[in-house]
Enzyme design. Structure first.
Site, PDB file in Angstrom:
ATOM      1  N   GLY A  16      -1.690  -2.741   0.156  1.00 40.40           N
ATOM      2  CA  GLY A  16      -0.963  -1.862  -0.766  1.00 40.40           C
ATOM      3  C   GLY A  16       0.540  -1.850  -0.416  1.00 40.40           C
ATOM      4  O   GLY A  16       1.090  -2.652   0.162  1.00 40.40           O
ATOM      5  N   SER A  23       0.320   0.589   8.232  1.00 42.75           N
ATOM      6  CA  SER A  23       0.454   0.517   9.604  1.00 42.75           C
ATOM      7  C   SER A  23      -0.171   1.818  10.300  1.00 42.75           C
ATOM      8  O   SER A  23      -0.949   1.733  11.379  1.00 42.75           O
ATOM      9  CB  SER A  23       1.899   0.423  10.021  1.00 42.75           C
ATOM     10  OG  SER A  23       2.740  -0.826   9.499  1.00 42.75           O
ATOM     11  N   GLU A  91       1.475  -6.411   9.338  1.00 41.62           N
ATOM     12  CA  GLU A  91       2.440  -7.261   8.479  1.00 41.62           C
ATOM     13  C   GLU A  91       2.172  -8.729   8.070  1.00 41.62           C
ATOM     14  O   GLU A  91       2.827  -9.801   8.170  1.00 41.62           O
ATOM     15  CB  GLU A  91       3.874  -7.418   9.035  1.00 41.62           C
ATOM     16  CG  GLU A  91       4.502  -5.874   9.437  1.00 41.62           C
ATOM     17  CD  GLU A  91       4.758  -5.278   8.108  1.00 41.62           C
ATOM     18  OE1 GLU A  91       5.120  -5.901   7.229  1.00 41.62           O
ATOM     19  OE2 GLU A  91       4.949  -4.061   8.426  1.00 41.62           O
ATOM     20  N   CYS A 147       5.491   7.241  -5.783  1.00 40.76           N
ATOM     21  CA  CYS A 147       6.744   6.986  -6.502  1.00 40.76           C
ATOM     22  C   CYS A 147       7.930   7.650  -6.185  1.00 40.76           C
ATOM     23  O   CYS A 147       7.774   8.747  -6.447  1.00 40.76           O
ATOM     24  CB  CYS A 147       6.421   6.512  -7.975  1.00 40.76           C
ATOM     25  SG  CYS A 147       7.886   5.835  -8.767  1.00 40.76           S
ATOM     26  N   CYS A 150       9.226   9.077  -9.774  1.00 41.54           N
ATOM     27  CA  CYS A 150       8.340   9.977 -10.890  1.00 41.54           C
ATOM     28  C   CYS A 150       7.572  10.747 -10.134  1.00 41.54           C
ATOM     29  O   CYS A 150       6.794  11.716 -10.533  1.00 41.54           O
ATOM     30  CB  CYS A 150       7.944   9.334 -11.977  1.00 41.54           C
ATOM     31  SG  CYS A 150       6.414   8.165 -11.656  1.00 41.54           S
TER      32      CYS A 150
END
Ligand code: ADP
Ligand code: ZN
Length: 212
Positions: A16, A23, A91, A147, A150
């Site tokens: 994602g 993590s 990662e 986000c 928004c």
């Protein structure tokens, strides 16, 4: 989220956008494995500029866990200890494609492999080995952030340079740069068209002038 009953080897990918809690989720799974008395090894790409101590998997929320920084899939293969039950890799988008073979081999040998990594680069395109890992994994969890524009669910990594959306032409992995990232939804994600330098724009303008 995870209802895991199987005892044999397998591969889990937590993916994602940045800030979606990958993590945190990886660390949660590792902690539970430690509670279960399993032998656990944690790795992370040395390219992640977030690590405070050199051996930390750190989340944006601040919690940490000991991890070994690695620069390649071969390095992970070389460092696997005999008798390990769980291998976690944070990662993973920064690693080479060899990681696919390494984790497949570990799972075949009975190891539970947990990987986390962002699935898209700042342009919204598949990132490094993650698409391959998603394909071979027994379990995939795709997390979302919020986000920052928004408040909807964020799925995209917004690269900013000096606070402005970065053009698509930049390198996918920008090491030690001055850029920053935000989590954004599809609608708010901005990748401006490729910026050409001012001289080539000027040349074009001169060439197109009538009589020149
Ligand atoms: P990832 O590994 O996916 O980058 P982390 O596990 O490091 O994510 O961090 C997740 C944490 O980041 C969240 O629990 C939250 O506290 C924080 N956070 C910061 N910005 C955001 C955002 N835009 N959306 C959601 N969480 C955010
Ligand atoms: Zn948005």
């Amino acid at each position: 989220m995870l209802h895991r009953r199987q005892q044999g080897g397998w591969i889990e990918v937590v993916t994602g956008v940045m800030f979606s809690g990958k993590s945190e989720e990886l660390m949660r799974r590792v902690r539970r494995s430690l509670i279960a008395g399993r032998q656990v090894q944690v790795f992370k790409s040395h390219l992640d500029d977030r690590y405070r101590g050199r051996f930390q998997v750190s989340s944006h929320a601040g919690s940490g866990l000991e991890a070994t920084p690695v620069s390649s899939s071969v390095e992970i293969a070389e460092r696997i200890r005999g008798g390990v039950h769980v291998v976690a890799i944070d990662e993973a988008q920064f690693l080479d494609l060899g990681i696919v073979l390494v984790v497949n081999d570990l799972a075949d040998r009975g190891v539970r492999v947990i990987l986390s990594g962002t699935d898209m680069d700042f342009r919204g395109e598949p990132f490094g080995p993650i698409p391959h890992l998603l394909a071979i994994a027994e379990q995939v969890d795709k997390l979302h952030a919020i986000c920052v524009r928004c408040g909807e669910l964020a799925t995209r990594n917004q690269r900013l340079i000096d606070g402005v959306p970065a053009p698509a032409e930049g390198p996918t992995i920008h090491v030690g740069g001055s850029e920053s990232y935000e989590a954004r939804c599809r609608r708010c994600h901005e990748v401006p068209p490729v910026l050409r330098d001012q001289t080539s724009l000027l040349d074009e303008a001169t060439e197109s002038q009538p009589g020149s």
